[in-house]
Design a protein around this motif. Structure first.
Motif, PDB file in Angstrom:
ATOM      1  N   VAL A   2       0.860  -1.173   0.000  1.00 48.73           N
ATOM      2  CA  VAL A   2       0.000   0.000   0.000  1.00 48.73           C
ATOM      3  C   VAL A   2       0.900   1.228   0.000  1.00 48.73           C
ATOM      4  O   VAL A   2       1.798   1.333   0.845  1.00 48.73           O
ATOM      5  CB  VAL A   2      -0.916   0.024   1.246  1.00 48.73           C
ATOM      6  CG1 VAL A   2      -1.759   1.289   1.255  1.00 48.73           C
ATOM      7  CG2 VAL A   2      -1.806  -1.212   1.282  1.00 48.73           C
ATOM      8  N   ALA A   5       0.276   6.125   3.932  1.00 54.81           N
ATOM      9  CA  ALA A   5      -0.127   5.688   5.279  1.00 54.81           C
ATOM     10  C   ALA A   5      -1.041   6.711   5.924  1.00 54.81           C
ATOM     11  O   ALA A   5      -0.807   7.185   7.035  1.00 54.81           O
ATOM     12  CB  ALA A   5       1.110   5.430   6.143  1.00 54.81           C
ATOM     13  N   GLY A   9      -4.943   4.372   3.109  1.00 57.28           N
ATOM     14  CA  GLY A   9      -3.973   3.280   3.024  1.00 57.28           C
ATOM     15  C   GLY A   9      -4.007   2.374   4.244  1.00 57.28           C
ATOM     16  O   GLY A   9      -3.913   1.140   4.119  1.00 57.28           O
ATOM     17  N   SER A  10      -4.159   2.957   5.421  1.00 55.82           N
ATOM     18  CA  SER A  10      -4.140   2.124   6.636  1.00 55.82           C
ATOM     19  C   SER A  10      -5.384   1.236   6.689  1.00 55.82           C
ATOM     20  O   SER A  10      -5.319   0.102   7.175  1.00 55.82           O
ATOM     21  CB  SER A  10      -4.024   2.999   7.888  1.00 55.82           C
ATOM     22  OG  SER A  10      -5.153   3.844   8.018  1.00 55.82           O
ATOM     23  N   ALA A  13      -4.732  -1.671   4.416  1.00 53.62           N
ATOM     24  CA  ALA A  13      -3.755  -2.575   5.034  1.00 53.62           C
ATOM     25  C   ALA A  13      -4.420  -3.461   6.091  1.00 53.62           C
ATOM     26  O   ALA A  13      -4.222  -4.688   6.112  1.00 53.62           O
ATOM     27  CB  ALA A  13      -2.623  -1.751   5.667  1.00 53.62           C
ATOM     28  N   VAL A  25       3.236  -1.204   4.085  1.00 53.69           N
ATOM     29  CA  VAL A  25       2.712   0.137   3.840  1.00 53.69           C
ATOM     30  C   VAL A  25       3.906   1.079   3.782  1.00 53.69           C
ATOM     31  O   VAL A  25       4.703   1.132   4.726  1.00 53.69           O
ATOM     32  CB  VAL A  25       1.758   0.579   4.973  1.00 53.69           C
ATOM     33  CG1 VAL A  25       1.210   1.969   4.680  1.00 53.69           C
ATOM     34  CG2 VAL A  25       0.621  -0.415   5.141  1.00 53.69           C
ATOM     35  N   ASP A  27       5.407   5.091   3.046  1.00 51.59           N
ATOM     36  CA  ASP A  27       5.019   6.499   2.999  1.00 51.59           C
ATOM     37  C   ASP A  27       6.269   7.340   2.881  1.00 51.59           C
ATOM     38  O   ASP A  27       7.323   7.004   3.430  1.00 51.59           O
ATOM     39  CB  ASP A  27       4.239   6.899   4.256  1.00 51.59           C
ATOM     40  CG  ASP A  27       3.391   8.143   4.005  1.00 51.59           C
ATOM     41  OD1 ASP A  27       2.152   8.017   3.972  1.00 51.59           O
ATOM     42  OD2 ASP A  27       3.975   9.253   3.818  1.00 51.59           O
ATOM     43  N   LEU A 145      -3.010   0.221  11.465  1.00 51.64           N
ATOM     44  CA  LEU A 145      -1.717  -0.356  11.049  1.00 51.64           C
ATOM     45  C   LEU A 145      -1.192  -1.377  12.051  1.00 51.64           C
ATOM     46  O   LEU A 145      -0.192  -2.049  11.788  1.00 51.64           O
ATOM     47  CB  LEU A 145      -0.676   0.764  10.871  1.00 51.64           C
ATOM     48  CG  LEU A 145      -0.912   1.736   9.712  1.00 51.64           C
ATOM     49  CD1 LEU A 145       0.153   2.835   9.712  1.00 51.64           C
ATOM     50  CD2 LEU A 145      -0.917   1.001   8.370  1.00 51.64           C
ATOM     51  N   ILE A 150       1.205  -6.508   9.154  1.00 51.46           N
ATOM     52  CA  ILE A 150       1.443  -5.215   8.487  1.00 51.46           C
ATOM     53  C   ILE A 150       2.814  -4.679   8.899  1.00 51.46           C
ATOM     54  O   ILE A 150       3.140  -4.602  10.089  1.00 51.46           O
ATOM     55  CB  ILE A 150       0.360  -4.173   8.870  1.00 51.46           C
ATOM     56  CG1 ILE A 150      -1.021  -4.662   8.456  1.00 51.46           C
ATOM     57  CG2 ILE A 150       0.664  -2.822   8.215  1.00 51.46           C
ATOM     58  CD1 ILE A 150      -2.159  -3.744   8.887  1.00 51.46           C
ATOM     59  N   PHE A 152       5.255  -1.271   8.382  1.00 47.28           N
ATOM     60  CA  PHE A 152       5.287   0.113   7.899  1.00 47.28           C
ATOM     61  C   PHE A 152       6.719   0.514   7.585  1.00 47.28           C
ATOM     62  O   PHE A 152       7.633   0.289   8.378  1.00 47.28           O
ATOM     63  CB  PHE A 152       4.704   1.071   8.948  1.00 47.28           C
ATOM     64  CG  PHE A 152       4.901   2.517   8.571  1.00 47.28           C
ATOM     65  CD1 PHE A 152       4.180   3.082   7.525  1.00 47.28           C
ATOM     66  CD2 PHE A 152       5.841   3.308   9.230  1.00 47.28           C
ATOM     67  CE1 PHE A 152       4.380   4.398   7.144  1.00 47.28           C
ATOM     68  CE2 PHE A 152       6.048   4.630   8.860  1.00 47.28           C
ATOM     69  CZ  PHE A 152       5.311   5.178   7.818  1.00 47.28           C
TER      70      PHE A 152
END
Ligand SMILES: Cc1cc2nc3c(=O)[nH]c(=O)nc-3n(C[C@H](O)[C@H](O)[C@H](O)COP(=O)(O)OP(=O)(O)OC[C@H]3O[C@@H](n4cnc5c(N)ncnc54)[C@H](O)[C@@H]3O)c2cc1C
Length: 399
Positions: A2, A5, A9-10, A13, A25, A27, A145, A150, A152
């Motif tokens: 994705v 964030a 997007g979150s 996810a 994810v 960003d 998230l 997930i 990040f």
């Protein structure tokens, strides 16, 4: 993968992680929720229109999706907010009469909205929604998230996406870094080079929210309220009132004039309230990712070359069955254009993208079903195809 964030997007996810996928994810910011989704608080409520149009229908479904995913988190204190109801102030007797009249004509559940007279100085007359309230977007993004599947990765601005047919994967490029993914969802908000690159017609719309330190001024209402803007109870010691609409300004700076505009909207519903010194206000600027028809852009992304060849370069008025079927980029989806109402649309978007990725098609449903109509209303190709179909395209120039 994705890209982005924020709220959009979150949500994707979380929904995909719950479906059993491993999600990365990314960003460009170091931390999530630094752009439009970074305001301390925002409102959640149905969109009422006198004709209960497609936007009302969409946001009603969007609200239900938000409830499915978020209500328990709020109940359990995992997300900051309150979903126990909301008052939308009506400023004049005329507004009150009109609302009372068309509410009785609308085919909507009576239990979720009623008209109420003023009950006190800080409870003006208005519509009272039962399924509504406010949420703190950064806390929602953080909770969404928070899942073992997930990961990040911040500080990574995606510059290009390239599909590799041999490996059936996307290569996601950022500087010297290349990441691979089986499927990609673009959720990049208002200000992103990817919006232009993928012909996503997003219009950034600047807004400023104002924050008042509780210590400088007591919170003037008993709950959250929608008015010409909105006002919410304190989050982290600041109550929030907003928001301005400042297109075409694209500067990132807050201004005193915008604070005053926000304060005046609140003062209009509580006339006895003394305006605090503007020098005490703090605030934040964000850019709403808006679209021309005020609906988001959700789903698989059509192949632009195919759209040109199969439709736009052809006569626009043949019977639909005479055109070949739409073709899409492989494994590429968007959750974009959530405008001023992302809290009421991103969870519906995430569920639809999940269904498309997993191949749970709404085609089985009747072609006229509400879901199909909503899918069409938010279809990523609509801004190119609708004007062509209406014979409104000059040459094949597209926006
Ligand atoms: C002033 C204001 C008030 C609002 N009030 C409300 C409200 O009361 N109720 C409501 O429902 N909604 C409200 N909204 C709207 C809501 O905040 C938005 O709809 C929502 O935040 C949009 O979320 P998003 O994830 O699409 O975008 P964003 O939150 O902007 O997230 C996009 C992310 O993508 C990242 N990104 C972009 N390009 C790249 C790239 N190339 N590579 C990597 N990362 C990238 C950005 O850094 C950003 O983090 C308000 C918005 C504003 C600005």
């Amino acid at each position: 993968m994705v890209i982005g964030a924020g709220l959009a997007g979150s949500a994707v996810a979380q929904v995909m992680a719950q479906a059993g996928w491993l999600v990365t994810v990314v960003d460009q910011a170091e931390q999530p929720a630094q752009a439009a989704s970074g305001n301390l608080a925002g409102l959640v409520h149905p969109l009422l229109t006198a004709d209960w149009n497609i936007r009302s229908q969409f946001y009603w479904q969007g609200l239900q999706a938000t409830w499915r995913w978020v209500a328990d988190w709020v109940e359990q204190g995992q997300v900051i907010g309150d979903l126990s109801g909301l008052r939308q102030a009506l400023l004049s007797d005329e507004d009150l009469q009109i609302s009372t009249k068309w509410l009785t004509q609308l085919d909507i559940p009576r239990e979720w909205v009623r008209v109420e007279a003023a009950s006190s100085a800080n409870q003006p007359a208005g519509l009272v929604y039962r399924q509504a309230g406010w949420l703190s977007p950064p806390s929602l993004v953080q909770r969404a998230l928070d899942h073992p599947s997930i990961r990040f990765q911040g500080g990574l601005e995606v510059e290009a996406l390239v599909w590799h047919a041999s490996s059936q994967q996307w290569h996601i490029r950022s500087g010297a870094t290349t990441l691979n993914a089986d499927a990609v969802v673009i959720a990049t908000g208002a200000l992103s080079r990817l919006n232009q690159a993928w012909q996503l017609p997003i219009r950034p719309l600047k807004g400023q929210v104002s924050y008042m330190n509780q210590q400088d001024c007591p919170y003037p209402l008993t709950g959250a309220m929608a008015h010409q803007g909105y006002t919410t109870p304190p989050v982290n010691g600041y109550w929030v009132t907003g928001a301005t609409f400042e297109a075409p300004d694209v500067s990132q700076t807050t201004s005193l004039a915008s604070h005053q505009s926000n304060a005046e909207k609140l003062a209009a519903v509580i006339p006895d309230w003394g305006l605090p010194a503007a020098s005490l206000w703090q605030g934040r600027v964000g850019f709403r990712p808006t679209t021309a028809d005020h609906l988001p852009i959700i789903g698989a992304l059509p192949d632009a070359d195919w759209v040109e060849k199969a439709y736009l370069s052809q006569p626009h008025n043949k019977a639909l069955f005479q055109y070949p079927a739409q073709r899409y980029h492989p494994a590429l989806w968007v959750s974009q254009g959530h405008g001023a109402r992302g809290l009421m649309s991103v969870w519906w978007a995430a569920e639809r993208i999940r269904d498309q990725i997993l191949g749970v098609s709404s085609a089985a449903a009747d072609a006229e079903s509400e879901m199909n109509r909503l899918d069409a209303a938010v279809h990523p190709g609509r801004f190119r195809l609708r004007p062509w179909r209406k014979g409104q395209l000059s040459g094949h120039t597209l926006c």
